[in-house]
Design a protein around this motif. Structure first.
Motif, PDB file in Angstrom:
ATOM      1  N   THR B 242      36.005   6.628   1.853  1.00  0.00           N
ATOM      2  CA  THR B 242      36.884   5.682   0.931  1.00  0.00           C
ATOM      3  C   THR B 242      37.799   4.996   1.694  1.00  0.00           C
ATOM      4  O   THR B 242      38.656   4.003   1.537  1.00  0.00           O
ATOM      5  CB  THR B 242      37.526   6.690  -0.275  1.00  0.00           C
ATOM      6  OG1 THR B 242      38.113   7.589   0.191  1.00  0.00           O
ATOM      7  CG2 THR B 242      36.439   6.809  -1.349  1.00  0.00           C
ATOM      8  N   GLY B 285      31.926   6.579  -1.502  1.00  0.00           N
ATOM      9  CA  GLY B 285      32.590   4.988  -1.115  1.00  0.00           C
ATOM     10  C   GLY B 285      31.359   4.160  -0.910  1.00  0.00           C
ATOM     11  O   GLY B 285      30.111   4.713  -1.496  1.00  0.00           O
ATOM     12  N   SER B 316      35.855   0.842  -0.063  1.00  0.00           N
ATOM     13  CA  SER B 316      35.869   1.849  -1.222  1.00  0.00           C
ATOM     14  C   SER B 316      35.957   1.085  -2.620  1.00  0.00           C
ATOM     15  O   SER B 316      36.382   1.631  -3.607  1.00  0.00           O
ATOM     16  CB  SER B 316      36.975   2.727  -1.119  1.00  0.00           C
ATOM     17  OG  SER B 316      38.426   1.977  -0.968  1.00  0.00           O
TER      18      SER B 316
END
Lengths: 182, 434
Positions: B242, B285, B316
């Motif tokens: 992320t 992600g 993300s």
């Protein structure tokens, strides 16, 4: 693309110059000066403004070897030789011709690729041989002109006409080849 | 756009220059001007005489389309119909994390004996994992005596996949819950393995070589040595993509958090797959493929590394709309979960705690590098980063409360101690949260 970007790209390219390319461009800058020195030694009066003009043309040719500025250098030096001197067949004309040869070959080698290209020693040797051939032919023609001037032949309209015909034929062939490749 | 041979500036210079001087020499009757024109005349005649008749075609490809970080390959340009080519030059466009040899990306070749095909290889190296387009640039060819030039022609890029560098990792500790059929991890049940379990009375069917003669003589009854079964484990690697913290310098520079995570994930996957365990991957992600189901073998290792290489760092956007508690991780009972994360997001923490609450053994590998490179110095950013680290301490406390060990990635032996502790904990009675 803005002028700033173009200039910065050009300067970036220049910053990538390697020693080989730098040397070639230096030769492009210097060789026509040798021709001018030969012209002066042959008896011509070379004015300062003319030297400055040739230096500018040479500098542009060195920076942009793939441009047509090199043609301006050849024409400028050739025309000045024709105007400033009377029929000179001394060794200085050979020196000037060889200087133009070196200028041309250095320009050719400098224009083979981007500024960072490193030319193969094989290619350099090849061009050394070619330059040798061209220099030999030039020397032979110079010798022939020396012999011809020694004979002191009278002007002949027929010979001139034939020579012009040969040149016209050559020009036609050259133009045909150039146009057909576009 | 069609590319053909065009006269070079050199040919125009020698052609027009020599022609002008020759005409002038004839018209004004000056043989010295003829001497000046002769060298250029020679180059013009030779250049036109050697004019190529065929237009070359170029095809480019990568010699290897998949590499490991730090490895090299070459962009190969093949010129066909190249009978008229005396010199070819190729200039590759620069790309981040792609090194060229020479560094300028310019390669040239001289062809002394005319050939129908000319090969031009430009070596390149990939300095960071990921997928990127390489091999684009310009190519040009020049005929003999530099009379004509073909190009520059644009070369089409090819996709180069760079797998994470095979990091050094080794673990001698067994996994806590081996639940498979065959493997090398000592299981909880008694079976035909090598790890000592107990000495017990002989039953019909026990192998004679297992008889423990000392105890049998002392007690007067036959006793045998029993061993633990050996089974394979399931390892689930959760990679937190992320955010990518820090500036990556590739294999030769500083590492970012995602560099550490991917290299560690690759090394752990390689280690366990070579031991015969099953490994799965889940990427938190946005990536093209975020889940690799459990599998074993070398082909599976390649699948895992390929998925890791496809991760797009820092993308993300979609993750914020996902509820980690509802995410499908593909982890069955007994799976050991290794979370590789900088532990800076609530989502990663939630996913980790959720998995631990399901009764799985979860280990967090902290992927924040020891020496983070943020690029240009900025005092305000340093203060913000210190605040962020204080927040992170709070998040890590949440993780600790859930009984999840957090270790810093150190390469070989990173997981040994924590795996032994988890193994001991697995053997102890415990209260299960329902």
């Amino acid at each position: 693309m803005s002028v700033g970007v173009t200039v910065s790209g050009f300067l970036d390219n220049l910053s990538r110059l390697n020693l080989q390319q730098l040397s070639l461009r230096l030769v492009v800058l210097v060789a026509p000066m040798v021709a001018l020195v030969a012209e002066a030694r042959a008896g011509a009066h070379v004015q300062t403004w003319f030297i400055v003009l040739v230096v500018i043309f040479c500098a542009v040719s060195a920076l942009l070897p793939d441009s047509h500025t090199g043609l301006l250098v050849v024409l400028t030096v050739g025309l000045h030789w024709a105007l400033a001197l009377r029929d000179v067949t001394s060794a200085w004309v050979l020196v000037a011709a060889l200087a133009l040869l070196v200028f041309h070959v250095a320009g050719v080698l400098a224009s083979y690729g981007p500024t960072s290209v490193v030319l193969d020693p094989l290619l350099l040797a090849l061009w050394l041989g070619r330059s040798g051939v061209a220099a030999a032919v030039t020397a032979l023609v110079w010798l022939a002109t020396r012999v011809g001037s020694g004979l002191d032949l009278p002007a002949n309209g027929l010979v001139l006409g034939a020579a012009l015909l040969v040149v016209a034929g050559w020009t036609f062939l050259l133009a045909h080849r150039l146009v057909s490749t576009r | 756009m069609k590319h053909g041979w065009r006269p070079t500036a050199a040919l125009v210079r020698s052609g027009l220059g020599s022609l002008s001087l020759v005409v002038l020499a004839l018209v004004i009757g000056r043989p010295d001007l003829l001497v000046l024109a002769v060298p250029l005349l020679v180059f013009t005649a030779a250049g036109i005489w050697q004019r190529p008749s065929q237009v070359p075609r170029v095809a480019t490809k990568l010699v290897h389309s998949t590499l490991r970080e730090g490895e090299g390959t070459a962009v190969r340009a093949t010129l066909t119909n190249a009978a008229g080519v005396e010199h070819a030059v190729l200039a590759l466009s620069p790309h981040r994390f792609v090194a060229a040899q020479p560094a300028t990306g310019v390669r040239a070749v001289t062809v002394i004996v005319p050939a129908a095909t000319v090969l031009l290889d430009a070596p390149i190296g990939s300095m960071r994992w990921g997928r990127r387009s390489v091999g684009d640039g310009l190519i040009a060819a020049t005929s003999a005596w530099a009379g004509f030039r073909w190009g520059p022609v644009e070369m089409h890029p090819s996709t180069l996949t760079t797998l994470p560098m095979p990091g050094r990792f080794d673990s001698r500790a067994p996994t806590p819950h081996p639940v498979g059929l065959v493997g090398i991890n000592p299981a909880r049940r008694i079976g035909d393995g090598t790890e000592f379990a107990s000495i017990r009375r002989f039953y019909a069917g026990d192998r004679l070589k297992r008889v423990q003669w000392r105890v049998s003589l002392r007690t007067g009854q036959l006793h045998v040595t029993s061993t633990l079964a050996e089974e394979d484990s399931s390892i689930l690697l959760i990679v937190d993509a992320t955010a990518d913290i820090g500036v990556s310098g590739g294999t030769t520079g500083a590492s970012s958090s995602l560099d550490v995570a991917l290299r560690a994930a690759g090394a752990v996957a390689e280690h366990y797959l070579r031991r015969g365990d099953r490994v799965g991957v889940r990427v938190l992600g946005t990536t093209k493929r975020s889940l690799v189901a459990m599998g074993a073998g070398n082909t599976h290792l390649r699948r895992v590394l390929d998925t890791l290489a496809q991760i797009v760092p820092g993308s993300s956007a979609a993750f914020g709309y996902l509820d980690p508690t509802r995410m499908q991780f593909g982890a069955s009972a007994g799976t050991m979960v290794i979370v590789l994360s900088p532990m800076l997001s609530d989502e990663a923490i939630s996913a980790t705690v959720t998995l631990a609450r399901r009764g799985l053994s979860v280990i967090v590998i902290d992927t924040i590098p020891e020496h983070l490179d943020f690029g240009e110095p900025d005092p305000r950013r340093d203060v913000a980063w210190r605040l962020r680290m204080l927040e992170r301490d709070g998040l890590l406390r949440k993780v600790s409360v859930a009984g999840i060990p957090v270790v810093v990635w150190r390469g070989p032996g990173t997981l040994d101690e924590v795996l032994r502790k988890l193994g001991r904990r697995a053997a102890m009675p415990r209260m299960v949260r329902r």
